[in-house]
Scaffold this motif. Structure first.
Motif, PDB file in Angstrom:
ATOM      1  N   TYR A  55     -20.072  11.779 -32.613  1.00  0.00           N
ATOM      2  CA  TYR A  55     -21.505  11.605 -32.779  1.00  0.00           C
ATOM      3  C   TYR A  55     -22.230  11.922 -31.475  1.00  0.00           C
ATOM      4  CZ  TYR A  55     -19.710   7.113 -31.112  1.00  0.00           C
ATOM      5  OH  TYR A  55     -19.002   6.143 -30.421  1.00  0.00           O
ATOM      6  N   THR A  57     -24.829  11.535 -28.343  1.00  0.00           N
ATOM      7  CA  THR A  57     -25.177  10.383 -27.509  1.00  0.00           C
ATOM      8  C   THR A  57     -26.547  10.606 -26.874  1.00  0.00           C
ATOM      9  OG1 THR A  57     -24.182  11.379 -25.542  1.00  0.00           O
ATOM     10  CG2 THR A  57     -22.733  10.069 -26.978  1.00  0.00           C
ATOM     11  N   TYR A  61     -28.839  14.102 -26.241  1.00  0.00           N
ATOM     12  CA  TYR A  61     -30.280  14.292 -26.442  1.00  0.00           C
ATOM     13  C   TYR A  61     -30.952  14.724 -25.144  1.00  0.00           C
ATOM     14  CZ  TYR A  61     -35.172  13.355 -26.453  1.00  0.00           C
ATOM     15  OH  TYR A  61     -36.531  13.506 -26.265  1.00  0.00           O
ATOM     16  N   MET A 132     -32.790   2.990 -32.516  1.00  0.00           N
ATOM     17  CA  MET A 132     -31.569   3.287 -33.271  1.00  0.00           C
ATOM     18  C   MET A 132     -31.837   4.314 -34.368  1.00  0.00           C
ATOM     19  SD  MET A 132     -29.820  -0.504 -33.530  1.00  0.00           S
ATOM     20  CE  MET A 132     -28.373   0.139 -34.376  1.00  0.00           C
ATOM     21  N   GLN A 133     -32.780   5.216 -34.112  1.00  0.00           N
ATOM     22  CA  GLN A 133     -33.037   6.282 -35.072  1.00  0.00           C
ATOM     23  C   GLN A 133     -31.866   7.268 -35.070  1.00  0.00           C
ATOM     24  OE1 GLN A 133     -37.424   7.603 -35.059  1.00  0.00           O
ATOM     25  NE2 GLN A 133     -37.054   6.899 -32.975  1.00  0.00           N
ATOM     26  N   SER A 134     -31.488   7.702 -36.248  1.00  0.00           N
ATOM     27  CA  SER A 134     -30.367   8.620 -36.359  1.00  0.00           C
ATOM     28  C   SER A 134     -30.845  10.059 -36.429  1.00  0.00           C
ATOM     29  CB  SER A 134     -29.562   8.299 -37.621  1.00  0.00           C
ATOM     30  OG  SER A 134     -28.545   9.264 -37.817  1.00  0.00           O
ATOM     31  N   ILE A 136     -30.566  13.710 -37.960  1.00  0.00           N
ATOM     32  CA  ILE A 136     -30.131  14.220 -39.256  1.00  0.00           C
ATOM     33  C   ILE A 136     -29.928  15.720 -39.139  1.00  0.00           C
ATOM     34  CG2 ILE A 136     -31.351  12.407 -40.526  1.00  0.00           C
ATOM     35  CD1 ILE A 136     -33.414  14.547 -41.299  1.00  0.00           C
ATOM     36  N   LEU A 156     -25.314  12.505 -41.245  1.00  0.00           N
ATOM     37  CA  LEU A 156     -25.986  11.359 -40.631  1.00  0.00           C
ATOM     38  C   LEU A 156     -24.984  10.606 -39.767  1.00  0.00           C
ATOM     39  CD1 LEU A 156     -27.705   9.915 -43.842  1.00  0.00           C
ATOM     40  CD2 LEU A 156     -28.869  11.194 -42.046  1.00  0.00           C
ATOM     41  N   ASN A 157     -25.386  10.188 -38.608  1.00  0.00           N
ATOM     42  CA  ASN A 157     -24.639   9.271 -37.743  1.00  0.00           C
ATOM     43  C   ASN A 157     -23.352   9.847 -37.156  1.00  0.00           C
ATOM     44  OD1 ASN A 157     -26.445   7.073 -37.863  1.00  0.00           O
ATOM     45  ND2 ASN A 157     -25.615   6.458 -39.842  1.00  0.00           N
ATOM     46  N   CYS A 161     -19.575  12.836 -41.613  1.00  0.00           N
ATOM     47  CA  CYS A 161     -20.435  12.544 -42.770  1.00  0.00           C
ATOM     48  C   CYS A 161     -20.980  13.866 -43.310  1.00  0.00           C
ATOM     49  CB  CYS A 161     -21.573  11.620 -42.352  1.00  0.00           C
ATOM     50  SG  CYS A 161     -22.848  11.411 -43.615  1.00  0.00           S
TER      51      CYS A 161
END
Length: 222
Positions: A55, A57, A61, A132-134, A136, A156-157, A161
């Motif tokens: 995922y 981090t 970003y 804690m916005q994911s 997409i 997602l996340n 997934c």
């Protein structure tokens, strides 16, 4: 028939329309790579684009934001990333991502300060304030289609997934989806613009087995 040049012109027009309405803060140039990939031109490419296995981090970003690895920077410092592959006159793949900023940034600072300085300021605040916005991502990847890896899918996340989606998405459909669901006030104020954007009519890529599992579905227009 779709060409990379025509697709790039459409994305440029889309980003210019968003910019004219102050819905994005900064677009990057739209470019065609090797005559087949439509993506953005980063002012300072980051080298290896994906630096994670499971995922993204905050480091991911920050790196994307600071070197300009995006199609557009939004006023709240979220990123839009739009990449398409074209082959034989058709869209052969896409990666469409919405990456929220992990901080509630002071939007006035973004107008006058370098984004790295703005992020440094917020990084010094208590870690409990990190949102804690994911992120997409909507992918169209027919070359990798298999059981557990739908041709069109939503991530997602975590990278594992892959929720089956009805069909590939146009850039216009994706942007409309993002603003309708995550920026309702801005969408309502510009609903005529969003509803006038072209809408996809691609055939479904959902398999019979995927249709019997939870998936993201929408009706084809036309």
């Amino acid at each position: 028939m779709t060409t990379a040049n025509a697709l790039s012109r459409g994305i440029k027009d889309l980003l210019n329309g968003l910019l004219a309405r102050n819905l994005i803060l900064l677009p990057n140039a739209v470019i065609v790579v090797d005559g087949a990939r439509v993506t953005w031109r980063s002012p300072a490419p980051a080298g290896k684009f994906v630096d994670f296995v499971d995922y993204p981090t905050i480091r991911t970003y920050r790196r994307w934001a600071q070197v300009g690895e995006y199609s557009a920077l939004l006023p709240d410092a979220a990123l839009l990333q739009l990449t398409y592959d074209v082959a034989h006159g058709e869209i052969a793949g896409h990666r469409l991502a919405y990456v929220p900023c992990p901080y509630r940034v002071d939007q006035d600072f973004l107008l006058t300060e370098a984004i790295g300085d703005v992020l440094d300021l917020h990084a010094a605040e208590p870690q409990d304030d990190i949102t804690m916005q994911s992120a997409i991502r909507l992918d169209f990847d027919p070359g990798s289609a298999a059981v557990g890896h739908p041709t069109s899918h939503l991530t997602l996340n975590v990278s594992t997934c892959r929720i089956a989606c009805e069909a590939p998405m146009t850039a216009e459909d994706f942007v409309r989806f993002v603003f309708r669901n995550f920026y309702k006030d801005q969408y309502a104020a510009n609903v005529d613009f969003f509803e006038a954007l072209p809408k996809s009519d691609r055939d479904s890529t959902v398999t019979e087995d995927e249709r019997y599992e939870p998936h993201v579905a929408w009706r084809r227009r036309g």
